[in-house]
Design a protein around this motif. Structure first.
Motif, short mmCIF file in Angstrom:
data_model
loop_
_atom_site.label_atom_id
_atom_site.label_comp_id
_atom_site.label_asym_id
_atom_site.label_seq_id
_atom_site.Cartn_x
_atom_site.Cartn_y
_atom_site.Cartn_z
N TYR A 132 0.76 -1.13 -0.31
CA TYR A 132 -0.28 0.20 -0.28
C TYR A 132 0.70 1.55 0.07
CZ TYR A 132 -3.38 -3.50 1.42
OH TYR A 132 -4.30 -4.20 0.84
N GLY A 133 2.39 0.81 0.03
CA GLY A 133 2.98 1.97 -0.27
C GLY A 133 3.43 2.93 -0.96
N GLU A 134 3.30 3.99 -1.58
CA GLU A 134 3.69 4.75 -2.75
C GLU A 134 5.67 4.87 -2.40
OE1 GLU A 134 2.73 8.95 -3.25
OE2 GLU A 134 0.80 8.49 -3.01
N ASP A 135 6.18 4.04 -1.83
CA ASP A 135 7.35 4.07 -1.95
C ASP A 135 8.50 2.63 -1.55
OD1 ASP A 135 7.89 7.13 -2.51
OD2 ASP A 135 8.03 7.61 -0.32
N GLY A 136 6.54 2.02 -1.11
CA GLY A 136 7.72 0.87 -0.65
C GLY A 136 8.35 0.12 0.13
N SER A 137 8.57 -0.83 0.53
CA SER A 137 9.34 -1.75 1.54
C SER A 137 11.23 -1.59 1.82
CB SER A 137 8.92 -2.39 2.39
OG SER A 137 8.82 -3.97 1.63
N GLU A 138 11.33 -1.78 0.67
CA GLU A 138 12.94 -1.67 0.75
C GLU A 138 14.02 -0.38 1.37
OE1 GLU A 138 16.26 -1.40 -2.70
OE2 GLU A 138 14.11 -0.54 -3.20
N GLU A 139 13.19 0.37 1.99
CA GLU A 139 14.44 1.29 2.40
C GLU A 139 13.81 0.90 4.24
OE1 GLU A 139 16.88 3.41 2.04
OE2 GLU A 139 16.18 2.48 0.15
N TYR A 140 12.93 0.73 4.56
CA TYR A 140 11.70 0.46 5.63
C TYR A 140 13.10 -0.96 6.29
CZ TYR A 140 9.28 -2.37 9.22
OH TYR A 140 8.81 -3.44 9.68
N LEU A 141 12.86 -2.63 5.02
CA LEU A 141 13.63 -3.72 5.02
C LEU A 141 15.13 -3.40 5.49
CD1 LEU A 141 11.63 -5.58 3.02
CD2 LEU A 141 11.55 -5.91 5.40
N LYS A 142 15.60 -2.58 4.77
CA LYS A 142 17.27 -1.94 5.15
C LYS A 142 17.65 -1.85 6.42
CE LYS A 142 18.77 -1.47 0.00
NZ LYS A 142 18.68 0.01 -0.46
N ALA A 143 16.37 -1.14 6.63
CA ALA A 143 16.82 -0.07 8.24
C ALA A 143 16.35 -1.44 9.42
CB ALA A 143 15.60 0.59 8.66
N LEU A 144 15.18 -2.26 9.48
CA LEU A 144 15.96 -3.65 10.42
C LEU A 144 16.70 -4.08 9.59
CD1 LEU A 144 11.60 -5.24 9.53
CD2 LEU A 144 12.42 -3.55 11.14
N ALA A 145 17.87 -4.63 8.85
CA ALA A 145 18.79 -5.74 9.13
C ALA A 145 19.94 -4.90 9.34
CB ALA A 145 18.78 -5.38 7.34
N ALA A 146 19.84 -3.24 8.97
CA ALA A 146 21.18 -2.65 9.54
C ALA A 146 21.04 -2.28 11.53
CB ALA A 146 20.77 -1.16 9.39
N PHE A 147 19.00 -2.55 11.98
CA PHE A 147 19.05 -3.17 13.84
C PHE A 147 19.77 -4.28 14.00
CE2 PHE A 147 16.16 1.04 12.24
CZ PHE A 147 16.67 1.80 13.21
N LYS A 148 19.08 -4.49 12.93
CA LYS A 148 19.70 -6.64 13.51
C LYS A 148 21.42 -6.25 13.54
CE LYS A 148 18.40 -11.17 12.33
NZ LYS A 148 18.06 -12.50 11.40
N ASN A 149 22.02 -5.77 12.98
CA ASN A 149 23.85 -5.76 13.20
C ASN A 149 23.89 -4.58 13.86
OD1 ASN A 149 23.82 -7.83 10.83
ND2 ASN A 149 23.59 -6.45 9.23
N ASP A 150 23.56 -4.08 14.66
CA ASP A 150 23.71 -2.95 15.61
C ASP A 150 24.33 -1.88 14.83
OD1 ASP A 150 22.98 -3.92 18.28
OD2 ASP A 150 24.74 -5.58 18.07
N GLU A 151 24.33 -1.09 13.65
CA GLU A 151 24.32 -0.40 12.99
C GLU A 151 23.45 0.11 12.33
OE1 GLU A 151 25.83 -2.56 8.95
OE2 GLU A 151 27.95 -3.30 10.64
N GLY A 152 21.93 0.59 13.56
CA GLY A 152 20.70 1.29 12.96
C GLY A 152 21.28 2.55 13.63
N TYR A 153 21.16 3.97 12.90
CA TYR A 153 22.14 5.18 13.28
C TYR A 153 21.05 6.31 12.58
CZ TYR A 153 25.98 2.92 12.99
OH TYR A 153 27.56 2.07 13.79
N LYS A 154 21.14 7.47 12.57
CA LYS A 154 20.10 8.89 12.68
C LYS A 154 19.32 7.68 11.50
CE LYS A 154 19.01 13.07 12.56
NZ LYS A 154 19.81 14.72 12.10
N TYR A 155 19.50 7.90 9.86
CA TYR A 155 18.57 8.05 8.66
C TYR A 155 17.62 6.86 9.14
CZ TYR A 155 17.61 6.13 4.60
OH TYR A 155 16.70 6.24 2.78
N GLU A 156 18.44 5.39 9.58
CA GLU A 156 17.51 4.02 9.74
C GLU A 156 16.80 4.14 10.69
OE1 GLU A 156 21.28 3.17 7.82
OE2 GLU A 156 21.01 4.40 9.75
N LYS A 157 16.36 4.81 11.68
CA LYS A 157 15.80 5.64 12.57
C LYS A 157 14.29 6.13 12.30
CE LYS A 157 19.07 5.59 17.37
NZ LYS A 157 19.42 6.64 17.59
N ASN A 158 14.88 7.46 11.28
CA ASN A 158 13.58 8.01 10.60
C ASN A 158 12.97 6.92 9.59
OD1 ASN A 158 13.83 10.73 12.06
ND2 ASN A 158 15.67 10.79 11.27
#
Length: 778
Positions: A307-333
């Protein structure tokens, strides 16, 4: 950004921050009525009565003689065939058979009445008057005085050779300065009228009127007034014309019907940005890596993909970064944007994900998701999410409050007594009703942006204003051009709606928003007073521009009848009786067509985008930018500005900037614009979120303590006078009744006269012998 310092004179120091500083002691409503009655009586005296006229029907030249001085106020056109000529001392009429136009001119007591009537059942155009003067006074936005040889204005009109008056003019008149008097051409309205401009060898103007074949009203009326060469005389004469037409209503009169209007007096104008109910402060980020594999986060990704206009790609990348303890400002937003976005979805509930809903969620589920109001649906989604995120978030009642409700409480604590708060969308309020309740508890006005301009066939949730449950509107209630094409919607998306056909849909939307009694006490209607109006050639619902506007006014009045304080974009005065405030009169949109400002992101003039990475203010409203030198004369230079609208409507409509150009937006002009806000009685406007409030609260609150009592006093009166005190037009003075005045020194030199010394770039407020100095420092 310039620092603004407010200095108080010794005479005013003890009372300067109090509303009583500006309010007359024991002033009664009866005495105020006497003040304003005297002011209105004065306004009746500006239109001259002792003038004569001459007309040449062949060339439609009109000459006026006043006090022995004669001037061609409408210049000769190409000679036309004339028939049915009838003439007496005070009246003349004739027809132009080839043009299918009948003309009647009659000398009335204080004006020359000119009626142009179409004799055709087809669309025809007719041009009159033709103007060639040394200076023009035009109601462009607040008002402009335009010499016929000024380079920047010549360049502007060379790019804009045909202006729709209903969009370009805030009021229904234009005026010329003759050698010894001014002539003001007043129309009933500006519908179907264009201003045609020529710039060689200097600026000349013509008015072109389009008579619509299916319009039952075939007559275009002018009233030609003669006054002194003074913008006050021009504006006040126009005001009396509106009063005579029954088209003028004061704030006092409006407040009798809508008591909440009193909160608008002295209010700063705030667009508040808090599109997230879950913010950075609401997530325990250290715990997130341990739970990112939970089904809820995968479900969010599926929703975004579908349903999202921009899809889920960036969101899934952010999840992967958090899993690797690499969630920074961009990923949090990215994470927060995604979660807040899916909370809006009707499809959010999934029984396999939310297996143990809390009591409130279960109560709403039992009611039936398809039976929930919009606010209940958001409440359900928040409770569902809270139930599976309780180990990484605080209790639900705390979500988002630090960046919304707490800011309003702090605004009040900092001395901001009056504020209008605009939300970018009603969903912001429905998702966070506590924020709305808190604003109301502070005695602030708060309401959503709403729009009925466009409809999209399959609007995304981002365009909820362009979406309606009634799926017949797209085909059956949209505007058709004469050539059969549909008029495109905002930014070329969808189509434009015909306002005469959608009032039931307006009522349906409003009823749905208010179903759970969220305490909105204001409403902002996009473009309804902006003049973007249409003739609809759809065979099943032919609609004239007059009918289009009548539909808008009916819509405005619907919200008035709900007791709401109603405002709109633009402020064109066909809506003056039905709106309380207008955004766009003081600073309109600046050069929408300039690619450096709108497209070229590398340009220093690029105004920004609609995107917001952190859920706060989009860069379009936050980024401080300069404007090009050639645009300053058109939009901001006080030398070419006149308070025409304020001279007419100071007691009727509260006007401010268009939201793209708030008080802080223009680089190196913050101080100059603040002086002008006091000079013109224009509320300061700002976009704020939690971060911006923390940065600017000292300046905002200090100014508000002066602004609020000042405006409350200024609104008790007409703007009774405006004077230019120096030849370069950079020292200006306004008066509001006998005891309140403002002098603004826009120059780089000290000004001294009549025992007053006013430093450069300084405004002086004088009220009953007390003084406040507002000085800008580089």
């Amino acid at each position: 950004m310039k620092k603004i310092t407010i200095y108080l004179s010794l005479a005013a120091i003890t009372l300067s921050l109090s509303a009583c500083h500006f309010n007359k002691t024991n002033a009664t409503s009866k005495s105020e009525e006497l003040f304003t009655h005297a002011e209105i009586e004065q306004n009746k005296t500006y239109a001259k009565t002792d003038f004569s006229f001459e007309v040449d029907p062949k060339t439609f030249t009109v000459s006026i003689t006043e006090n022995g001085e004669k001037a061609e106020v409408s210049k000769p056109q190409k000679a036309k065939k004339v028939m049915d000529l009838k003439k007496s001392k005070e009246e003349i009429s004739w027809t132009y058979p080839n043009e299918q136009i009948k003309v009647k001119i009659k000398k009335e007591k204080n004006h020359l009445a000119v009626a142009l009537t179409s004799m055709s059942d087809e669309d025809i155009s007719f041009t009159w008057p033709k103007l060639d003067a040394k200076n023009y006074v035009l109601p462009i936005a607040e008002g402009k005085t335009i010499p016929n040889n000024q380079n920047e204005w010549l360049a502007y009109f060379k790019q804009n050779e045909e202006l729709s008056m209903s969009e370009a003019f805030s009021m229904s008149f234009f005026a010329t300065n003759q050698e010894t008097f001014a002539t003001t051409f007043v129309m009933d309205n500006t519908f179907n009228s264009d201003l045609l401009t020529k710039t060689e060898p200097h600026l000349t103007l013509e008015a072109s009127h389009n008579f619509i074949g299916f319009d039952k009203n075939k007559t275009m009326n002018y009233r030609l007034y003669v006054t002194d060469n003074d913008p006050v005389a021009i504006a006040k004469t126009y005001q009396m014309d509106r009063i005579d037409l029954g088209e003028f209503r004061t704030l006092d009169e409006k407040e009798k019907d809508i008591p909440e209007i009193k909160k608008m007096r002295g209010a700063i104008q705030v667009y508040y940005w808090n599109s997230r109910i879950l913010n950075t402060e609401d997530i325990t980020w250290s715990k997130l890596p341990q739970v990112v594999d939970e089904p809820i986060f995968q479900w969010i990704g599926e929703l975004l993909a579908q349903y999202g206009e921009d899809g889920s790609e960036e969101y899934l990348k952010a999840l992967a970064a958090f899993k690797n303890d690499e969630g920074y400002k961009y990923e949090k937003n990215t994470f927060l944007t995604s979660i807040n976005y899916v909370l809006l979805y009707p499809q959010f509930y999934n029984k396999d994900i939310f297996k143990n809903p809390d009591a409130q969620a279960q109560k709403l589920l039992d009611k039936g998701i398809d039976k929930l109001s919009e606010q209940e649906r958001y409440d359900l989604n928040k409770h569902l999410l809270a139930g599976v995120l309780d180990n990484v978030t605080p209790p639900l009642e705390h979500w988002g409050q630090a960046t919304s409700s707490d800011v309003f409480k702090e605004m009040k604590a900092y001395g901001i007594e009056n504020a209008w708060v605009g939300l970018p969308n009603w969903a912001n309020g429905l998702m966070n009703p506590e924020m709305v309740k808190t604003a109301v508890k502070q005695d602030y006005l708060i309401g959503p942006y709403d729009s009925y301009q466009s409809i999209q066939e399959n609007a995304s949730i981002d365009w909820n204003t362009a979406s309606f449950p009634n799926n017949t509107l797209y085909e059956n209630a949209t505007v058709t051009k004469k050539n059969g094409e549909k008029v495109a919607g905002f930014l070329g998306k969808g189509r434009k709606l015909n306002p005469t056909l959608i009032l039931p849909d307006v009522e349906e939307r409003f009823t749905g928003i208010m179903k759970e009694n969220i305490p909105f006490n204001s409403w902002f209607l996009d473009t309804d007073a902006a003049g973007e109006i249409y003739n609809d050639y759809t065979p099943d619902h032919l609609t004239t521009q007059s009918e289009d506007v009548a539909g808008r006014l009916k819509r405005l009045n619907y919200f008035n009848q709900k007791g709401l304080v109603v405002g709109s974009e633009g402020g064109n005065d066909f809506a003056s009786k039905d709106m309380v405030f207008a955004h766009g009169i003081e600073t309109p949109v600046i050069m929408w067509s300039d690619p450096d400002m709108r497209e070229n992101k590398e340009s220093e003039y690029y105004v920004g985008s609609y995107a917001s990475l952190d859920g706060g203010i989009p860069t379009k409203y936050k980024k401080v930018v300069p404007i090009k030198e050639e645009y300053k004369a058109i939009y901001t230079d006080p030398a070419f500005s006149l308070p025409l609208y304020k001279l007419v409507y100071n007691r009727s409509v509260i006007t401010s900037h268009q939201w793209e150009w708030d008080s802080y937006k223009i680089k190196d002009q913050v101080g100059e614009r603040r002086m002008k806000e006091y000079l013109y009685n224009t509320p300061p406007m700002m976009h704020i979120d939690k971060a911006t409030w923390d940065e600017q609260k000292q300046d905002i609150s200090e100014n508000a303590k002066i602004w609020s009592p000042f405006q409350k006093a200024a609104l008790q009166h007409e703007m009774t006078d405006f004077k230019v005190l120096t030849e370069d037009r950079l020292i200006q003075k306004t008066e509001f009744g006998e005891n309140l005045s403002v002098i603004a020194n826009f120059s780089d030199q000290e000004y001294e006269a009549d025992g007053l010394k006013i430093a450069k770039q300084t405004a002086l407020i004088m009220n009953d012998g007390k003084e406040i100095v507002i000085k800008t420092e580089g």
